[in-house]
Design an enzyme around this catalytic site. Sequence first.
Site: not given
Length: 558
Positions: A299, A414
């Site tokens: 992916i 993050d």
Amino acid sequence: MDFAEGVGESSSPPRSLGSFSNYDVRNDVFNRLVENGHDEAISNPEFRDQLDAHFNRLPASYGLDVNIDRVEDVLLHQKLLALAKDPEKRPVYHIRFLENISRTDGNDDEEFTSILTTSWPSGDGTNEEVLSHKRTRNHTSDFEPCSKLEDLNLDVRKKNSKDIEDQYATKKISRREDSTDIHVHEVIFSTVDRPKLLSQAFIFLQLSTLLSNIGLNIREAHVFSTTDGYSLDVFVVDGWFVEDTDGLYEAMENAIAKSEGSWSKSSHSHSAGEKSLATHSKVGDWEIDRRLLKIGERIASGSCGDLYHGVYLGEDVAVKILRSEHLNGALEDEFAQEVAILREVHHKNVVRFIGACTKFPDLCIVTEYMPGGSLYDYLHKNHNVLKLPQLLKFAIDVCRGMEYLHQNDIIHRDLKTANLLMDTDNVVKVADFGVARFQSQGGVMTAETGTYRWMAPEVINHQPYDQKADVFSFSIVLWELVTAKVPYESMTPLQAALGVRQGLRPDLPCNANPILLELMQKCWDATPCNRPSFSDIRVELENILLEVQENSEAVNGT
């Protein structure tokens, strides 16, 4: 570990190598040292091998700006890097005066631009033989400017950035008014490099913050990382009011002393509790037999691993596989920390943990598969513009996930659209806990981590931070949802970080819900304690959504 666009932006800036031959440069340096009568070059039979080893440690770009007329600079760099191996001496630094520039040679605008301009990369050094603990001294005044730099324009002034200019004006007034010249100095640093996540770019920000705190303006910056984990950073600065460097050494020493603990430690250091947790999370009933895991298409790719679509016991899953060639102690600890956090979280707006393979070297983490992809792709690759109800539902999903994490003493560190994934029903879930941490006992952290476009100013400045850093990141996510634009899209990640540090924020969109815009501004307030909690944000967003729905029903009912 990051896998999508916008995720790896915190990495070091790419180096432009051009056409360059290490062999030719090394020959020229060695021959010039012999011509100049350098004792060691003439008498030491191992000198040439040591010189080659120095160049081998550094990227090829280091040789692009070696000044053959001042090859002794290369020897200084060798000595600085050698001293930096001792943790007690880090950071090693050297200062020298370069030249005077008459204030009549330029104008104030040019001086202001120099604060926000740097160049990558170069290796201009200095001519010095005596090195001492944490410093070297030389008062030579010869200066030859670097000639092969690729300018990285960091001018982040925009129509709404008056605060930045006001800050500069205040700073300029505070200088000695009786100084008619601009004194230019050179500062060279060498210390341990930061592994993987932020590397050179964060070192630049950390050092530039230190120089700014002393009152110096960066005119040029030349930044390198060695193959064995050290940095060599050369800054050309102005702003010191005399040529003599004694006072500047003292100011530098005082500034470094205030943040001494951050220089010799790895950016992946953990508290004792975190290390213990990572140790105990090595094995468990969540251990997956790799033979039962079917790996499909890739992916996405990250710096140390890849993300795959897989199948486990008949269920579609996402598999994050760490590349064995990149494995080291720090990365294994990070892996264990991510597993430990994922084991503890169970919420409809957090990606579900299925298990992990912890048998070296086949380390991987298995989570539920999110077929809807990331919000980053949904907005910026698929070019979807959200209507207000859908926008609010996405934002509320994120808030609920983050509220749950914060209530369980977890900081994501993050948060960004690339780490927000959607299922088949377009429910948004918080993902990627590669740099997440349990809240430390002291309540704050200082480790540099995240992605520059979404990073809070206190993190950029390497100051203590807490869960409110995630709230700042959410404000940028919210801005993305409203505008469907990449934050600071006209800037590089480093430009954006420098701008945020000085008060820059994305332009407020026109015709957006005013309450939503007000909330956005509260979330990106420069003072962390002024930012709302995710619980308060969620309530505010739910109230806006309720009002929108009621207005829609009223319109449809008439």
